[in-house]
Design a protein around this motif. Structure first.
Motif, PDB file in Angstrom:
ATOM      1  N   TYR A  57      -9.359  14.998  -2.208  1.00 60.53           N
ATOM      2  CA  TYR A  57      -9.112  14.846  -3.638  1.00 60.53           C
ATOM      3  C   TYR A  57      -8.873  13.389  -4.019  1.00 60.53           C
ATOM      4  CZ  TYR A  57      -7.124  14.851  -8.216  1.00 60.53           C
ATOM      5  OH  TYR A  57      -6.893  14.563  -9.535  1.00 60.53           O
ATOM      6  N   VAL A  58      -8.077  12.677  -3.226  1.00 61.09           N
ATOM      7  CA  VAL A  58      -7.780  11.285  -3.568  1.00 61.09           C
ATOM      8  C   VAL A  58      -9.035  10.434  -3.520  1.00 61.09           C
ATOM      9  CG1 VAL A  58      -6.566   9.221  -2.756  1.00 61.09           C
ATOM     10  CG2 VAL A  58      -5.330  11.371  -3.033  1.00 61.09           C
ATOM     11  N   ARG A  59      -9.924  10.691  -2.555  1.00 63.43           N
ATOM     12  CA  ARG A  59     -11.191   9.950  -2.531  1.00 63.43           C
ATOM     13  C   ARG A  59     -11.965  10.192  -3.821  1.00 63.43           C
ATOM     14  NH1 ARG A  59     -11.457  12.520   2.671  1.00 63.43           N
ATOM     15  NH2 ARG A  59     -10.546  11.128   4.250  1.00 63.43           N
ATOM     16  N   PHE A  60     -12.018  11.441  -4.243  1.00 67.47           N
ATOM     17  CA  PHE A  60     -12.712  11.793  -5.475  1.00 67.47           C
ATOM     18  C   PHE A  60     -12.029  11.159  -6.688  1.00 67.47           C
ATOM     19  CE2 PHE A  60     -12.308  14.748  -9.104  1.00 67.47           C
ATOM     20  CZ  PHE A  60     -13.606  14.720  -9.591  1.00 67.47           C
ATOM     21  N   ILE A 109      11.639  10.258  -8.836  1.00 67.79           N
ATOM     22  CA  ILE A 109      10.487  11.122  -9.111  1.00 67.79           C
ATOM     23  C   ILE A 109       9.693  11.256  -7.818  1.00 67.79           C
ATOM     24  CG2 ILE A 109       8.277  11.269 -10.326  1.00 67.79           C
ATOM     25  CD1 ILE A 109       9.647   9.978 -12.742  1.00 67.79           C
ATOM     26  N   VAL A 110       9.388  12.504  -7.453  1.00 66.99           N
ATOM     27  CA  VAL A 110       8.659  12.807  -6.213  1.00 66.99           C
ATOM     28  C   VAL A 110       7.415  13.594  -6.608  1.00 66.99           C
ATOM     29  CG1 VAL A 110       8.816  13.762  -3.890  1.00 66.99           C
ATOM     30  CG2 VAL A 110      10.901  13.013  -5.057  1.00 66.99           C
ATOM     31  N   THR A 111       6.257  12.972  -6.494  1.00 70.34           N
ATOM     32  CA  THR A 111       5.033  13.578  -7.023  1.00 70.34           C
ATOM     33  C   THR A 111       3.883  13.499  -6.031  1.00 70.34           C
ATOM     34  OG1 THR A 111       3.374  13.411  -8.807  1.00 70.34           O
ATOM     35  CG2 THR A 111       4.481  11.378  -8.156  1.00 70.34           C
ATOM     36  N   ALA A 112       3.005  14.479  -6.119  1.00 71.74           N
ATOM     37  CA  ALA A 112       1.795  14.491  -5.293  1.00 71.74           C
ATOM     38  C   ALA A 112       0.651  13.725  -5.942  1.00 71.74           C
ATOM     39  CB  ALA A 112       1.365  15.931  -5.015  1.00 71.74           C
ATOM     40  N   GLU A 129      12.797   4.556  -9.119  1.00 75.50           N
ATOM     41  CA  GLU A 129      12.496   5.076  -7.787  1.00 75.50           C
ATOM     42  C   GLU A 129      11.403   6.140  -7.874  1.00 75.50           C
ATOM     43  OE1 GLU A 129      13.599   3.916  -5.017  1.00 75.50           O
ATOM     44  OE2 GLU A 129      15.079   2.540  -5.845  1.00 75.50           O
ATOM     45  N   LEU A 130      10.263   5.837  -7.262  1.00 75.87           N
ATOM     46  CA  LEU A 130       9.110   6.735  -7.295  1.00 75.87           C
ATOM     47  C   LEU A 130       8.615   6.979  -5.878  1.00 75.87           C
ATOM     48  CD1 LEU A 130       6.730   8.196  -8.827  1.00 75.87           C
ATOM     49  CD2 LEU A 130       5.536   5.984  -8.705  1.00 75.87           C
ATOM     50  N   ILE A 131       8.493   8.242  -5.527  1.00 75.88           N
ATOM     51  CA  ILE A 131       7.819   8.641  -4.291  1.00 75.88           C
ATOM     52  C   ILE A 131       6.526   9.319  -4.716  1.00 75.88           C
ATOM     53  CG2 ILE A 131       7.905  10.110  -2.238  1.00 75.88           C
ATOM     54  CD1 ILE A 131      10.966   9.789  -2.288  1.00 75.88           C
ATOM     55  N   ALA A 132       5.408   8.646  -4.455  1.00 78.12           N
ATOM     56  CA  ALA A 132       4.094   9.146  -4.861  1.00 78.12           C
ATOM     57  C   ALA A 132       3.130   8.975  -3.703  1.00 78.12           C
ATOM     58  CB  ALA A 132       3.599   8.386  -6.093  1.00 78.12           C
ATOM     59  N   VAL A 133       1.925   9.495  -3.851  1.00 85.63           N
ATOM     60  CA  VAL A 133       0.898   9.281  -2.843  1.00 85.63           C
ATOM     61  C   VAL A 133       0.537   7.798  -2.858  1.00 85.63           C
ATOM     62  CG1 VAL A 133      -1.501   9.747  -2.205  1.00 85.63           C
ATOM     63  CG2 VAL A 133      -0.002  11.619  -2.932  1.00 85.63           C
ATOM     64  N   GLU A 134       0.739   7.132  -1.725  1.00 87.81           N
ATOM     65  CA  GLU A 134       0.460   5.710  -1.629  1.00 87.81           C
ATOM     66  C   GLU A 134      -0.993   5.493  -1.226  1.00 87.81           C
ATOM     67  OE1 GLU A 134       3.347   4.057   1.017  1.00 87.81           O
ATOM     68  OE2 GLU A 134       5.008   4.368  -0.391  1.00 87.81           O
ATOM     69  N   LEU A 135      -1.600   4.467  -1.796  1.00 88.15           N
ATOM     70  CA  LEU A 135      -3.026   4.224  -1.607  1.00 88.15           C
ATOM     71  C   LEU A 135      -3.249   3.018  -0.707  1.00 88.15           C
ATOM     72  CD1 LEU A 135      -4.113   4.738  -5.322  1.00 88.15           C
ATOM     73  CD2 LEU A 135      -4.272   6.392  -3.450  1.00 88.15           C
ATOM     74  N   TRP A 142      -7.834  -4.347  -3.074  1.00 85.98           N
ATOM     75  CA  TRP A 142      -7.975  -3.227  -4.002  1.00 85.98           C
ATOM     76  C   TRP A 142      -8.057  -1.929  -3.201  1.00 85.98           C
ATOM     77  CZ3 TRP A 142      -6.356  -1.604  -8.151  1.00 85.98           C
ATOM     78  CH2 TRP A 142      -7.006  -0.689  -8.986  1.00 85.98           C
ATOM     79  N   ILE A 143      -7.759  -0.827  -3.862  1.00 85.86           N
ATOM     80  CA  ILE A 143      -7.701   0.472  -3.192  1.00 85.86           C
ATOM     81  C   ILE A 143      -9.062   0.838  -2.599  1.00 85.86           C
ATOM     82  CG2 ILE A 143      -5.790   1.289  -4.597  1.00 85.86           C
ATOM     83  CD1 ILE A 143      -7.785   2.844  -6.283  1.00 85.86           C
ATOM     84  N   ASN A 144      -9.026   1.584  -1.480  1.00 86.93           N
ATOM     85  CA  ASN A 144     -10.276   1.940  -0.803  1.00 86.93           C
ATOM     86  C   ASN A 144     -10.521   3.450  -0.749  1.00 86.93           C
ATOM     87  OD1 ASN A 144      -8.509   2.863   1.161  1.00 86.93           O
ATOM     88  ND2 ASN A 144      -8.962   1.219   2.624  1.00 86.93           N
ATOM     89  N   GLY A 145      -9.674   4.224  -1.419  1.00 87.42           N
ATOM     90  CA  GLY A 145      -9.881   5.669  -1.482  1.00 87.42           C
ATOM     91  C   GLY A 145      -9.121   6.463  -0.445  1.00 87.42           C
ATOM     92  N   GLU A 146      -8.447   5.782   0.472  1.00 89.84           N
ATOM     93  CA  GLU A 146      -7.694   6.479   1.514  1.00 89.84           C
ATOM     94  C   GLU A 146      -6.197   6.470   1.187  1.00 89.84           C
ATOM     95  OE1 GLU A 146      -9.311   8.151   3.844  1.00 89.84           O
ATOM     96  OE2 GLU A 146     -11.161   7.383   2.932  1.00 89.84           O
ATOM     97  N   ILE A 147      -5.481   7.369   1.815  1.00 96.48           N
ATOM     98  CA  ILE A 147      -4.036   7.492   1.630  1.00 96.48           C
ATOM     99  C   ILE A 147      -3.321   6.691   2.712  1.00 96.48           C
ATOM    100  CG2 ILE A 147      -2.084   9.105   1.725  1.00 96.48           C
ATOM    101  CD1 ILE A 147      -4.000  11.245   0.584  1.00 96.48           C
ATOM    102  N   ARG A 148      -2.280   5.975   2.310  1.00 93.81           N
ATOM    103  CA  ARG A 148      -1.461   5.251   3.269  1.00 93.81           C
ATOM    104  C   ARG A 148      -0.220   6.083   3.608  1.00 93.81           C
ATOM    105  NH1 ARG A 148      -0.266   1.042   0.426  1.00 93.81           N
ATOM    106  NH2 ARG A 148       1.910   1.501  -0.080  1.00 93.81           N
TER     107      ARG A 148
END
Length: 224
Positions: A57-60, A109-112, A129-135, A142-148
């Motif tokens: 999904y994150v790649r998309f 905030i803790v989000t997917a 304070e934010l916990i999110a999907v890191e890129l 710049w972002i490459n589509g993968e999750i860190r």
């Protein structure tokens, strides 16, 4: 420490910010509206069913961002905040966050949803304070589509909150924790905290909360 954890989409916001961002990108001509909408709807259905492959999904979801570059992406997100997010922020949600802040609680905030979409939204709620999907970022910065690292989704939310606590020399026993969420996807974190609050819950979470005697909070009506 008294810790107040909040899911974002359909919990503090009456919309899904990730889905709404995708729709917004079609309106500004970044993606083919028909093809994107079909794929976006498919992923959203998997999310609601608890079967989402978050890496796919994150790649998309970040494909158009990667192509547009950082400057265009930032300008577009400013427009997204002005036209979509800020009009959707409900006073009831802001008041709930403020009550915890005024009580001296640590608010997170803790989000997917990924950090690009959600960092400015957390700021609009006055939450640092934010916990999110890191890129991940490539050599160009710049972002490459993968999750860190560990994605903050499903059981990953527990792991990421534990990382956040550990970075402050804390564990679960050192905090009194509350977690607000609408989604059955967050059941693992609901089971971990001291005070789970099913907030605008989906049907499955509402049933679980009722069966376990958890608090149910209907903060505002949902919109899709």
């Amino acid at each position: 420490m008294t810790l107040a954890l909040f899911d974002l989409d359909h919990t503090l916001l009456p919309i899904d910010s990730d889905y709404a961002w995708g729709v917004f990108t079609t309106t500004i001509g970044w993606t083919d509206p028909v093809a994107f909408a079909q794929r976006n709807d498919e992923f959203f259905a998997h999310y609601k069913a608890g079967t989402l492959d978050i890496h796919d999904y994150v790649r998309f979801a970040t494909d158009a961002l990667r192509q547009q570059g950082a400057a265009n992406a930032a300008q577009a997100h400013d427009r997204f905040m002005d036209t979509v997010v800020r009009p959707a922020i409900r006073p009831e949600a802001l008041a709930l966050v403020r009550r915890h802040q005024q009580a001296g609680d640590a608010v997170v905030i803790v989000t997917a949803t990924n950090e690009f979409v959600t960092r400015p939204i957390a700021g609009a709620f006055g939450v640092d304070e934010l916990i999110a999907v890191e890129l991940e970022r490539g050599p160009d910065g710049w972002i490459n589509g993968e999750i860190r690292g560990v994605p903050s989704a499903r059981e990953g939310k527990v792991a990421r909150v534990e990382q956040w606590l550990a970075a402050r020399g804390l564990g679960w026993r050192d905090v009194e924790s509350t977690f607000y969420t609408d989604s059955i996807n967050d059941l693992a974190l609901m089971e971990k905290v001291d005070h789970p609050v099913a907030t605008n819950p989906d049907d499955r979470l509402r049933a679980v909360a009722a069966g376990r005697g958890w608090r149910i909070l209907d903060l505002f009506p949902k919109i899709s």
